[in-house]
Every structure is written in structure tokens, then in C-alpha cells.
Design a protein around this motif. Structure first.
Motif, PDB file in Angstrom:
ATOM      1  N   GLU A   6      -0.262  -8.706 -22.231  1.00 55.47           N
ATOM      2  CA  GLU A   6      -0.589  -9.007 -20.955  1.00 55.47           C
ATOM      3  C   GLU A   6       0.389  -8.265 -19.954  1.00 55.47           C
ATOM      4  N   ALA A   7       1.578  -8.082 -20.615  1.00 56.15           N
ATOM      5  CA  ALA A   7       2.569  -7.430 -19.831  1.00 56.15           C
ATOM      6  C   ALA A   7       2.387  -5.963 -19.480  1.00 56.15           C
ATOM      7  N   ASP A   8       1.823  -5.264 -20.556  1.00 60.26           N
ATOM      8  CA  ASP A   8       1.423  -3.721 -20.266  1.00 60.26           C
ATOM      9  C   ASP A   8       0.193  -3.685 -19.592  1.00 60.26           C
ATOM     10  N   LYS A   9      -0.734  -4.767 -19.597  1.00 57.79           N
ATOM     11  CA  LYS A   9      -1.976  -4.865 -18.558  1.00 57.79           C
ATOM     12  C   LYS A   9      -1.509  -4.784 -17.113  1.00 57.79           C
ATOM     13  N   HIS A  10      -0.674  -5.821 -16.933  1.00 63.19           N
ATOM     14  CA  HIS A  10      -0.319  -5.774 -15.637  1.00 63.19           C
ATOM     15  C   HIS A  10       0.444  -4.659 -14.936  1.00 63.19           C
ATOM     16  N   ARG A  11       1.147  -4.065 -15.876  1.00 65.07           N
ATOM     17  CA  ARG A  11       1.767  -2.762 -15.373  1.00 65.07           C
ATOM     18  C   ARG A  11       0.959  -1.650 -15.045  1.00 65.07           C
ATOM     19  N   ILE A  71     -12.073  -6.252 -12.142  1.00 66.15           N
ATOM     20  CA  ILE A  71     -11.953  -5.559 -10.548  1.00 66.15           C
ATOM     21  C   ILE A  71     -10.987  -6.488  -9.965  1.00 66.15           C
ATOM     22  N   THR A  72     -11.364  -7.831  -9.976  1.00 68.81           N
ATOM     23  CA  THR A  72     -10.462  -8.833  -9.247  1.00 68.81           C
ATOM     24  C   THR A  72      -9.200  -8.920  -9.715  1.00 68.81           C
ATOM     25  N   GLU A  73      -8.886  -8.611 -11.000  1.00 71.84           N
ATOM     26  CA  GLU A  73      -7.599  -8.471 -11.746  1.00 71.84           C
ATOM     27  C   GLU A  73      -6.804  -7.071 -11.026  1.00 71.84           C
ATOM     28  N   ALA A  74      -7.489  -6.153 -10.759  1.00 68.30           N
ATOM     29  CA  ALA A  74      -6.747  -5.013 -10.214  1.00 68.30           C
ATOM     30  C   ALA A  74      -6.475  -5.299  -8.840  1.00 68.30           C
ATOM     31  N   ALA A  75      -7.584  -5.839  -8.057  1.00 69.46           N
ATOM     32  CA  ALA A  75      -7.366  -6.209  -6.621  1.00 69.46           C
ATOM     33  C   ALA A  75      -6.240  -6.749  -6.469  1.00 69.46           C
ATOM     34  N   ALA A  76      -5.895  -8.062  -7.468  1.00 70.73           N
ATOM     35  CA  ALA A  76      -4.747  -8.776  -6.952  1.00 70.73           C
ATOM     36  C   ALA A  76      -3.500  -8.047  -7.084  1.00 70.73           C
ATOM     37  N   ARG A  77      -3.645  -6.826  -7.796  1.00 67.69           N
ATOM     38  CA  ARG A  77      -2.199  -6.025  -7.589  1.00 67.69           C
ATOM     39  C   ARG A  77      -2.267  -4.813  -6.736  1.00 67.69           C
ATOM     40  N   GLY A  78      -3.300  -4.966  -5.733  1.00 66.53           N
ATOM     41  CA  GLY A  78      -3.428  -3.983  -4.650  1.00 66.53           C
ATOM     42  C   GLY A  78      -3.940  -2.639  -5.254  1.00 66.53           C
ATOM     43  N   THR A  79      -4.927  -2.764  -6.231  1.00 65.98           N
ATOM     44  CA  THR A  79      -5.705  -1.330  -6.639  1.00 65.98           C
ATOM     45  C   THR A  79      -6.937  -1.349  -6.286  1.00 65.98           C
ATOM     46  N   PRO A  80      -7.366  -0.480  -5.589  1.00 68.64           N
ATOM     47  CA  PRO A  80      -8.890  -0.555  -5.561  1.00 68.64           C
ATOM     48  C   PRO A  80      -9.563  -0.024  -6.460  1.00 68.64           C
ATOM     49  N   ALA A  81     -10.878  -0.132  -6.420  1.00 65.55           N
ATOM     50  CA  ALA A  81     -11.715   0.162  -7.552  1.00 65.55           C
ATOM     51  C   ALA A  81     -13.043   0.938  -6.943  1.00 65.55           C
ATOM     52  N   VAL A  82     -13.395   1.663  -7.997  1.00 67.87           N
ATOM     53  CA  VAL A  82     -14.608   2.657  -7.656  1.00 67.87           C
ATOM     54  C   VAL A  82     -15.755   1.846  -8.880  1.00 67.87           C
ATOM     55  N   LEU A  94      -2.230  -2.163 -14.480  1.00 69.51           N
ATOM     56  CA  LEU A  94      -3.074  -2.378 -13.284  1.00 69.51           C
ATOM     57  C   LEU A  94      -2.067  -2.117 -11.975  1.00 69.51           C
ATOM     58  N   CYS A  95      -0.771  -2.175 -11.982  1.00 67.20           N
ATOM     59  CA  CYS A  95      -0.079  -1.994 -10.911  1.00 67.20           C
ATOM     60  C   CYS A  95       0.104  -0.370 -10.615  1.00 67.20           C
ATOM     61  N   GLU A  96       0.411   0.188 -11.713  1.00 68.57           N
ATOM     62  CA  GLU A  96       0.596   1.822 -11.576  1.00 68.57           C
ATOM     63  C   GLU A  96      -0.653   2.617 -11.318  1.00 68.57           C
ATOM     64  N   PRO A  98       5.719 -10.062 -10.569  1.00 66.71           N
ATOM     65  CA  PRO A  98       6.424  -9.209 -10.016  1.00 66.71           C
ATOM     66  C   PRO A  98       5.876  -7.603 -10.124  1.00 66.71           C
ATOM     67  N   ARG A  99       5.411  -7.049  -8.761  1.00 63.75           N
ATOM     68  CA  ARG A  99       4.726  -5.769  -8.935  1.00 63.75           C
ATOM     69  C   ARG A  99       5.561  -4.781  -9.783  1.00 63.75           C
ATOM     70  N   ALA A 100       4.840  -3.935 -10.467  1.00 62.23           N
ATOM     71  CA  ALA A 100       5.312  -2.607 -10.958  1.00 62.23           C
ATOM     72  C   ALA A 100       5.279  -1.644  -9.931  1.00 62.23           C
ATOM     73  N   ASP A 101       5.882  -0.433  -9.932  1.00 58.75           N
ATOM     74  CA  ASP A 101       5.841   0.553  -9.070  1.00 58.75           C
ATOM     75  C   ASP A 101       4.620   1.421  -9.339  1.00 58.75           C
ATOM     76  N   ARG A 102       3.770   1.894  -8.251  1.00 64.98           N
ATOM     77  CA  ARG A 102       2.737   2.752  -8.514  1.00 64.98           C
ATOM     78  C   ARG A 102       3.130   3.821  -9.090  1.00 64.98           C
ATOM     79  N   SER A 103       2.154   4.682  -9.961  1.00 69.84           N
ATOM     80  CA  SER A 103       2.657   5.908 -10.813  1.00 69.84           C
ATOM     81  C   SER A 103       2.752   6.945  -9.415  1.00 69.84           C
ATOM     82  N   PRO A 104       3.740   7.957  -9.743  1.00 65.42           N
ATOM     83  CA  PRO A 104       3.899   8.989  -8.776  1.00 65.42           C
ATOM     84  C   PRO A 104       2.916   9.963  -8.799  1.00 65.42           C
TER      85      PRO A 104
END
Length: 386
Positions: free
Chosen positions: A273-278, A299-310, A280-282, A205-211
Motif C-alpha cells: 500500500e505504501a508503494d502504491k500510494h507513492r 482512477i479515483t484513488e489516483a485522483a485523490a493524489r491529484g493525478t489525472p487519468a486517461v 500514484l503520487c509520482e 502525506p503526498r510524495a513528490d511528483r516524478s521529475p
């Protein structure tokens, strides 16, 4: 093999062969010969790949053994067997005797080549497959400088000969089109190269993006990851974007990097792993300034959470980032800083790229990776001639 081929794999020339349909029984006992196991404090993407392959193959009914250097303590937590061949460097010399003593025999030996080779085809009298994350050509000079420069030259020549000469006649599994290209450039026949890209876990389950702006770098803190460059660029970017730069991971470069860090930089060390997931989502963006990668798994792990990369337009990273689609590729330091600022300041563009990244990452799952590797393993056994 599955018929769908991700777009990133279509960049390989049509002459690069893919596994043929299997006609023989797959190997029952598979042995991986690798530098580390996943429980090693220095473990990274290569160790995760081997672990996922070993677990997946075990689940498909194969007997799997990992013979590696170091303490090899992760086997207690896995369904496959893990045994040590010796210390961090000594195990390269002891691999043959350790194999004879602790393994004895197998249907397929998979040599995981990450720079220093084991030269397994020279002493193993049976089917051998080489798994290559990336060719270390320029990394030898980066890691061995000054008085050690002659050793870097020798290491580079040994690696190239091991891959193009000692492995002659065997299949080589490359994790990305960039790695396949590097193998061809040192003389490996393209007909012996097979592509087996990394996968990712199905994210929870996704965590919220950081405000507030949150920028993330994640990986082992070693020279070629170039976190020192990221810290210098942060001093140019921070006045424009604000926010925080969070660096996850540890390694030999850690103490020096902490001294270089300026304001609003946080080093977390290893995280669960839980903090890593959080994280990557935030994160608003994943920043990956590495000089080279095999694939760029994070990069692909971040992408799976909808986080683009540079990242930079370098081998491996250009395979895991679709430039302009799932992130941006830079061609220099200023270009990297400009891409960072551009995406940080455009919520709409980040959202579009995040959506595209998530959709692309959905095509890369470990189950698919295991099936691809199993087909290559079967082909390696079928094609071996005593």
C-alpha cells in the motif's frame, strides 16, 4: 442518507429511485456472498469494496459474515468473519449448502454478482440484496472464445436472467450510473436500482511528483483491462514524451504482456500500500485502457493524489473520469494516444486537472459509501415480504 449528491450521480434519470428514509431497525446480521475475499491473490476492486463495506458495517455495530470461494484466509486480519464455500468454481454450486452449514441464518443476504450468479433468491428464505459492480454482457465473449463460445452465450443469458428475473422484487445496488443503465437495458425495473458509488481512503502525506515523465497503469492483468493495447500505444507515444511506463499488478495475462513490452516498460507485480500510494503520487498520468468497469476505483484513488487519468469512454470509466475536468476520455486508439501526449506535454493542464481530480475525489470516501449501503440494506429488509 446524506443530502449532497455528487455530480456523477445526477446523470441517472430522475426515475431511478433512491433509498427512502429509514423507519425500521437496520439488519443486525449481514452476510455477503462473493467470489473472493480480499486476501485472495486474484482480488481486485470488487473485493476491496466488499471489505470496506464489511469493515464499515461492523464498525457501526452490525455482525458481518463474508461467505466466499477460495481459501478465505483474510478473516484473521478483519473484524468480520470470513468463511469458505469451496473452490473457485465449485463454490457457486455449494453456496446454498455452505450457507446452511456455516452461517445458518441472517437478517440480510447480499449476493455480490460479478458475472456468474448464485441465484440466492431461489433458495434463501429471507431478505436478499444484489450488489452489482458491472454487467458482464460483452465480457463473456472476450473471456470465452473459440470452442468455449457457446458457454459464453449461456453465461450471458444466465447472468441477464439472474439479474432481471431471479432478483425480481429485490433491490439491486449499482456502483455507478453506467451499471444502473446496464441493468435497465436488460430489463431491471429502474425503481429497484439504488446507487452506491465506491469510496477511497483519505490519502496520506503526498510524495513528490516524478521529475521525469512517469506513466502508470494499475490493476489486475486480465484481458478486458487491455494492457496489451496500452503497450502498443506506448510505442507511438514514447518517442514524443519520453519517460517510463510502469504497470502495477499481476494476473493471467502477465507472462504474455511481459513478452510484448518494449523499451522503458516496468512490471512491478503486486506492491505494498505504501508503494502504491507513492506511485500514484509520482505518476504524471494514470492510464486506464479497460474495455469496461463498474466504477474504476483506481482512477479515483489516483485522483485523490491529484493525478489525472486517461481512459476510454466506456461504462464505469466515464463515471470516474470527468472528461476535460479530471482527465480525458478517448473514443478510439488514436484518440487515446493523442490525449496521452497532450497531457504529458502540458504541465499546466495536468496541474489544473490534478487539482480538479483531487477536489472531486474528496466527495468519495468509504464512510459515505458505507452509510449509503446501510440505508439500502435497511430498505431491502423493510420491503421484503415472505
Amino acid at each position: 442518507m446524506p443530502q449532497h449528491v455528487p455530480s456523477s450521480l445526477r446523470t441517472v434519470p430522475t426515475g431511478t429511485a433512491q433509498p427512502r428514509p429509514a423507519t425500521a431497525s437496520p439488519p443486525r446480521h449481514i452476510v455477503f456472498l462473493a467470489h473472493r475475499d480480499l486476501g485472495n491473490p486474484a482480488a481486485g476492486g470488487s473485493e476491496l469494496l466488499v471489505d470496506r463495506l464489511a469493515e464499515g458495517l461492523t464498525g457501526l455495530g452490525h455482525q458481518v459474515t463474508l461467505l466466499c470461494g477460495g481459501p478465505a484466509g483474510h478473516g484473521a486480519f478483519r473484524d468480520y468473519r470470513v468463511v469458505s464455500a469451496g473452490g473457485q468454481a465449485a463454490h457457486y454450486l455449494r453456496a446454498r449448502s455452505a450457507f446452511a452449514r456455516q452461517v445458518g441464518d441472517c437478517d440480510l443476504l447480499v449476493e455480490v454478482c460479478n458475472g456468474m450468479p448464485y441465484l440466492a433468491p431461489l433458495w434463501h428464505r429471507g431478505p436478499t440484496l444484489c450488489l452489482v459492480n458491472h454487467v458482464h454482457t460483452d465480457l463473456w465473449r472476450m473471456r470465452l472464445r473459440g470452442p468455449l463460445a457457446p458457454a459464453a452465450h449461456l453465461g450471458r443469458r444466465l447472468e441477464h436472467w439472474a439479474l432481471s428475473g431471479a432478483q425480481r422484487g429485490n433491490l439491486l445496488a449499482a456502483v455507478s450510473p453506467s451499471t444502473a443503465h446496464a441493468l435497465r437495458s436488460i430489463g431491471v425495473d429502474q425503481g429497484r436500482i439504488r446507487l452506491v458509488p465506491n469510496g477511497v481512503e483519505e490519502p496520506g502525506p503526498r510524495a513528490d511528483r516524478s521529475p521525469e515523465p512517469l506513466f502508470l497503469a494499475m490493476g489486475r492483468l486480465v484481458e478486458y483491462k487491455r494492457i496489451d493495447l496500452l503497450l502498443r500505444l506506448w510505442e507511438r507515444v514514447r518517442p514524443v514524451t519520453g519517460g517510463r511506463l510502469v504497470i502495477v499488478g499481476d494476473g493471467p495475462e502477465g507472462p504474455r504482456l511481459r513478452q510484448l513490452a518494449g523499451a522503458d516498460v516496468e512490471f512491478t507485480g503486486h506492491v505494498s500500500e505504501a508503494d502504491k500510494h507513492r506511485l500514484l503520487c509520482e505518476a504524471w498520468l494514470l492510464l486506464h485502457p479497460s474495455a469496461v468497469e463498474g466504477w474504476g476505483l483506481v482512477i479515483t484513488e489516483a485522483a485523490a493524489r491529484g493525478t489525472p487519468a486517461v481512459g476510454f469512454d466506456v461504462p464505469g470509466v466515464r463515471d470516474s473520469i470527468e472528461d476535460g475536468g479530471t482527465g480525458l476520455l478517448a473514443h478510439g486508439d488514436s484518440s487515446f494516444a493523442a490525449a496521452w501526449c497532450t497531457l504529458a506535454l502540458s504541465t499546466h493542464r495536468r496541474a489544473l486537472m490534478g487539482k480538479a481530480a483531487r477536489e472531486r475525489a474528496a466527495r468519495y470516501r468509504w464512510a459515505h459509501t458505507v452509510r449509503q449501503f446501510r440505508a439500502v440494506a435497511q430498505e431491502a429488509v423493510r420491503g421484503w415480504a415472505p
